[in-house]
Write a protein that holds these residues in place. Sequence first.
Motif, mmCIF file in Angstrom:
data_model
loop_
_atom_site.group_PDB
_atom_site.id
_atom_site.type_symbol
_atom_site.label_atom_id
_atom_site.label_comp_id
_atom_site.label_asym_id
_atom_site.label_seq_id
_atom_site.Cartn_x
_atom_site.Cartn_y
_atom_site.Cartn_z
ATOM 1 N N GLY B 21 6.186 11.647 1.068
ATOM 2 C CA GLY B 21 5.599 10.308 1.059
ATOM 3 C C GLY B 21 5.962 9.535 -0.184
ATOM 4 N N ALA B 22 6.499 8.325 0.015
ATOM 5 C CA ALA B 22 6.892 7.476 -1.117
ATOM 6 C C ALA B 22 6.029 6.217 -1.158
ATOM 7 N N LEU B 43 10.675 12.612 0.046
ATOM 8 C CA LEU B 43 11.043 12.386 1.445
ATOM 9 C C LEU B 43 10.038 11.442 2.080
ATOM 10 N N ASP B 44 10.508 10.376 2.716
ATOM 11 C CA ASP B 44 9.595 9.481 3.428
ATOM 12 C C ASP B 44 10.116 9.211 4.835
ATOM 13 N N ARG B 54 0.638 -1.503 5.858
ATOM 14 C CA ARG B 54 -0.659 -1.166 6.479
ATOM 15 C C ARG B 54 -1.726 -1.334 5.421
ATOM 16 N N GLY B 56 -4.280 -4.460 2.990
ATOM 17 C CA GLY B 56 -4.679 -5.816 2.629
ATOM 18 C C GLY B 56 -3.985 -6.306 1.373
ATOM 19 N N GLU B 57 -3.395 -5.373 0.626
ATOM 20 C CA GLU B 57 -2.503 -5.646 -0.499
ATOM 21 C C GLU B 57 -3.195 -6.155 -1.769
ATOM 22 N N VAL B 132 9.086 14.793 7.260
ATOM 23 C CA VAL B 132 8.712 16.193 7.100
ATOM 24 C C VAL B 132 7.840 16.559 8.300
ATOM 25 N N ASP B 165 1.024 11.899 1.562
ATOM 26 C CA ASP B 165 1.367 11.337 2.867
ATOM 27 C C ASP B 165 0.312 10.400 3.432
ATOM 28 N N GLY B 276 -2.701 -2.369 10.590
ATOM 29 C CA GLY B 276 -3.950 -1.642 10.787
ATOM 30 C C GLY B 276 -3.881 -0.285 10.146
ATOM 31 N N ALA B 278 -6.304 3.640 9.090
ATOM 32 C CA ALA B 278 -7.549 4.306 8.737
ATOM 33 C C ALA B 278 -7.664 4.390 7.218
ATOM 34 N N GLY B 297 -3.472 10.902 -3.785
ATOM 35 C CA GLY B 297 -3.601 9.575 -3.159
ATOM 36 C C GLY B 297 -4.570 9.607 -1.988
ATOM 37 N N VAL B 303 -9.934 7.148 -2.610
ATOM 38 C CA VAL B 303 -10.020 5.746 -2.218
ATOM 39 C C VAL B 303 -11.382 5.223 -2.650
ATOM 40 N N GLY B 308 -12.718 0.225 -0.136
ATOM 41 C CA GLY B 308 -11.626 0.842 0.608
ATOM 42 C C GLY B 308 -10.267 0.642 -0.049
ATOM 43 N N ILE B 311 -4.842 1.613 -3.470
ATOM 44 C CA ILE B 311 -3.576 1.524 -4.200
ATOM 45 C C ILE B 311 -3.772 1.989 -5.645
HETATM 46 C C1 LIG Z 1 -6.045 -2.253 7.063
HETATM 47 C C2 LIG Z 1 -5.973 -1.697 5.673
HETATM 48 C C3 LIG Z 1 -6.189 -2.536 4.583
HETATM 49 C C4 LIG Z 1 -6.134 -2.023 3.279
HETATM 50 N N1 LIG Z 1 -6.297 -2.885 2.233
HETATM 51 C C5 LIG Z 1 -6.178 -2.426 0.957
HETATM 52 C C6 LIG Z 1 -6.246 -3.327 -0.152
HETATM 53 O O1 LIG Z 1 -6.375 -4.536 -0.002
HETATM 54 N N2 LIG Z 1 -6.142 -2.810 -1.398
HETATM 55 C C7 LIG Z 1 -5.961 -1.470 -1.620
HETATM 56 O O2 LIG Z 1 -5.886 -1.053 -2.785
HETATM 57 N N3 LIG Z 1 -5.874 -0.601 -0.585
HETATM 58 C C8 LIG Z 1 -5.967 -1.048 0.696
HETATM 59 N N4 LIG Z 1 -5.840 -0.165 1.745
HETATM 60 C C9 LIG Z 1 -5.603 1.253 1.459
HETATM 61 C C10 LIG Z 1 -4.175 1.474 0.965
HETATM 62 O O3 LIG Z 1 -3.263 0.958 1.892
HETATM 63 C C11 LIG Z 1 -3.898 2.958 0.778
HETATM 64 O O4 LIG Z 1 -5.004 3.565 0.178
HETATM 65 C C12 LIG Z 1 -2.642 3.196 -0.082
HETATM 66 O O5 LIG Z 1 -1.500 2.746 0.545
HETATM 67 C C13 LIG Z 1 -2.540 4.674 -0.386
HETATM 68 O O6 LIG Z 1 -1.353 5.006 -1.037
HETATM 69 P P1 LIG Z 1 -0.714 6.442 -0.806
HETATM 70 O O7 LIG Z 1 0.500 6.472 -1.655
HETATM 71 O O8 LIG Z 1 -1.735 7.483 -1.001
HETATM 72 O O9 LIG Z 1 -0.328 6.473 0.740
HETATM 73 P P2 LIG Z 1 0.582 5.493 1.612
HETATM 74 O O10 LIG Z 1 0.788 4.202 0.949
HETATM 75 O O11 LIG Z 1 0.010 5.496 2.968
HETATM 76 O O12 LIG Z 1 1.991 6.232 1.611
HETATM 77 C C14 LIG Z 1 2.197 7.415 2.343
HETATM 78 C C15 LIG Z 1 3.666 7.537 2.642
HETATM 79 O O13 LIG Z 1 3.907 8.820 3.197
HETATM 80 C C16 LIG Z 1 4.833 8.714 4.234
HETATM 81 N N5 LIG Z 1 4.630 9.860 5.119
HETATM 82 C C17 LIG Z 1 3.503 10.207 5.790
HETATM 83 N N6 LIG Z 1 3.688 11.342 6.479
HETATM 84 C C18 LIG Z 1 4.974 11.723 6.246
HETATM 85 C C19 LIG Z 1 5.760 12.827 6.687
HETATM 86 N N7 LIG Z 1 5.266 13.764 7.503
HETATM 87 N N8 LIG Z 1 7.048 12.920 6.259
HETATM 88 C C20 LIG Z 1 7.564 11.973 5.423
HETATM 89 N N9 LIG Z 1 6.858 10.908 4.974
HETATM 90 C C21 LIG Z 1 5.575 10.790 5.388
HETATM 91 C C22 LIG Z 1 4.515 7.383 4.871
HETATM 92 O O14 LIG Z 1 5.653 6.877 5.581
HETATM 93 C C23 LIG Z 1 4.149 6.533 3.671
HETATM 94 O O15 LIG Z 1 5.259 5.827 3.157
HETATM 95 C C24 LIG Z 1 -5.886 -0.647 3.061
HETATM 96 C C25 LIG Z 1 -5.665 0.193 4.154
HETATM 97 C C26 LIG Z 1 -5.688 -0.322 5.450
HETATM 98 C C27 LIG Z 1 -5.452 0.597 6.586
#
Ligand SMILES: Cc1cc2nc3c(=O)[nH]c(=O)nc-3n(C[C@H](O)[C@H](O)[C@H](O)COP(=O)(O)OP(=O)(O)OC[C@H]3O[C@@H](n4cnc5c(N)ncnc54)[C@H](O)[C@@H]3O)c2cc1C
Lengths: 59, 416
Positions: B21-22, B43-44, B54, B56-57, B132, B165, B276, B278, B297, B303, B308, B311
């Motif tokens: 996951g990147a 790996l992503d 996915r 709200g940014e 993966v 991930d 959208g 979870a 993460g 979170v 919610g 980031i």
């Molecule tokens: C509708 C919505 C609104 C949101 N709004 C906000 C907001 O406004 N502000 C905020 O801070 N957070 C918000 N969030 C939460 C935020 O998006 C996440 O908490 C954040 O992206 C988490 O970062 P992460 O690096 O842990 O995971 P992610 O950003 O989800 O990155 C995970 C990565 O892993 C990769 N991956 C997954 N499984 C595999 C696999 N098997 N093999 C290879 N790659 C894989 C995916 O492609 C992805 O690129 C929101 C979430 C949702 C759903």
Amino acid sequence: MAVTINHDKCIYCGACVATCPYLALRLREVYVEVYPDKCVDCGLCVKACPMGCITLPKK
Amino acid sequence: MSSEILGFPGIKDEYDIIIVGAGPAGALAAREAAKKGASVLVLDRRKELGAPVRCGEGLGAKYPEKFGIKLSPGAISAHINGARVIAPNLKDDIIIRTPETKGFVLDRKVFDKDLAKDAARAGASIFSKAEVYDLIQEGGKVKGVKVNFDGGKREVRSKIVIAADGAESVIARLAGMKDGVSTLYDTDYGMEYEMANVKLEENGKDFSDLIELFFGREWAPRGYTWIFPKGKDVANVGVGIGGLEAPNAIHYLHKFLADPRMKYRLGNASIIATKGGAIPVCQPLKEFVKDGFMVTGTAAHQVDPIHGGGIGLALNAGRLAGIVAGECALENKVDAASLDRYKKIWYEEEWGKFGKRLALRKVLEKMNDDDFNSILSTINDKDIDLVLEGKFAPVVQKVLVKRPQLLKVLTVLVNL
Ligand SMILES: Cc1cc2nc3c(=O)[nH]c(=O)nc-3n(C[C@H](O)[C@H](O)[C@H](O)COP(=O)(O)OP(=O)(O)OC[C@H]3O[C@@H](n4cnc5c(N)ncnc54)[C@H](O)[C@@H]3O)c2cc1C
């Protein structure tokens, strides 16, 4: 049996995948794949889906 | 078969650390581990990092600087100076402009790529469109991953695998990492449109530098509806509802968009993206590591349980995981006890705030729309600031004068 995903409606956000305790759903970049051998029709993903696009098999 | 072109810098057979996951967590873990001198593979699954979005940014202003991230102009869609909290009646509101509410609405397609570029510059080796699909596990220990790349399946081994991930956390769960606490009830389900031709003002009031949060069961049971500006007339308009709240997120979003009171602002808006997902809003995972394996993460449920936002927490958790992984890999000490330093530091840095917000969430979940309307007509911006700082007592006192029936629900907060 297994759940059915309406792929016309699905936005492959992965909410169902995150919810499934049986790892019976996987996000495959541009669609969600259901693994029927793992799905037990528990319906959690149906409740989770933000788009309301998953249905349980008809009894 | 996958193509084998002489000289193409493909995936090698072995690395010190493999990160799945990147996103923000994975990219920061990669950057820090590579900086320590470890060989790092990321790996992503996505064919384009950051897309589809996915999220709200929204991101607090303090994070990028704190974690050494330089935001490129393209990564910032809007600068935010405060928050506007709106009562269920869509009328009463409170505007808070404090350091805690300053921030950005990002463009994650750019932001996530920028983070990956930084990791690559630090020496990490990153591959997109590399899913993966399983872990290599021997005697209950994780020894590497099975990856689908360029049409071919192959195994790659490492001392440490880091699951970054995101919400699906399939990789973390394949390794047997479960929290045993959270349920569907403790997950938010979100739906969001990026909309153009939105009005970010009304009745002479300008909302273009505010994130707006609409509370109430009518709009978002056990969650909230949001408008996050992404430009002068563009915004992410979304809703997150608590798990098990029927029927689904899109129902509530469409209801909000159709309400006559939102007509002036959203009635002529167009949908330019649909997103959208979870969001776990519960305890973090009970364990963050096992032998040769770490979770970071949103996959580790790191979170913010109130809004919610994941980031900022993902950036820090990934950073900490990467530092510890890098050090442990170089020392060849990758047992659970050594890796667990990551959890220790995470708790030192994050738990004080996290624990309080978890308690606050439980309280907010018990309130009905009349409670919200009453509270938001009683308190002011300074009170919300106190709540954000975790100083609940004076605000609880004020609320109870007007709404004594909340006594039992609110005393929990005073005793924290
Ligand atoms: C509708 C919505 C609104 C949101 N709004 C906000 C907001 O406004 N502000 C905020 O801070 N957070 C918000 N969030 C939460 C935020 O998006 C996440 O908490 C954040 O992206 C988490 O970062 P992460 O690096 O842990 O995971 P992610 O950003 O989800 O990155 C995970 C990565 O892993 C990769 N991956 C997954 N499984 C595999 C696999 N098997 N093999 C290879 N790659 C894989 C995916 O492609 C992805 O690129 C929101 C979430 C949702 C759903």
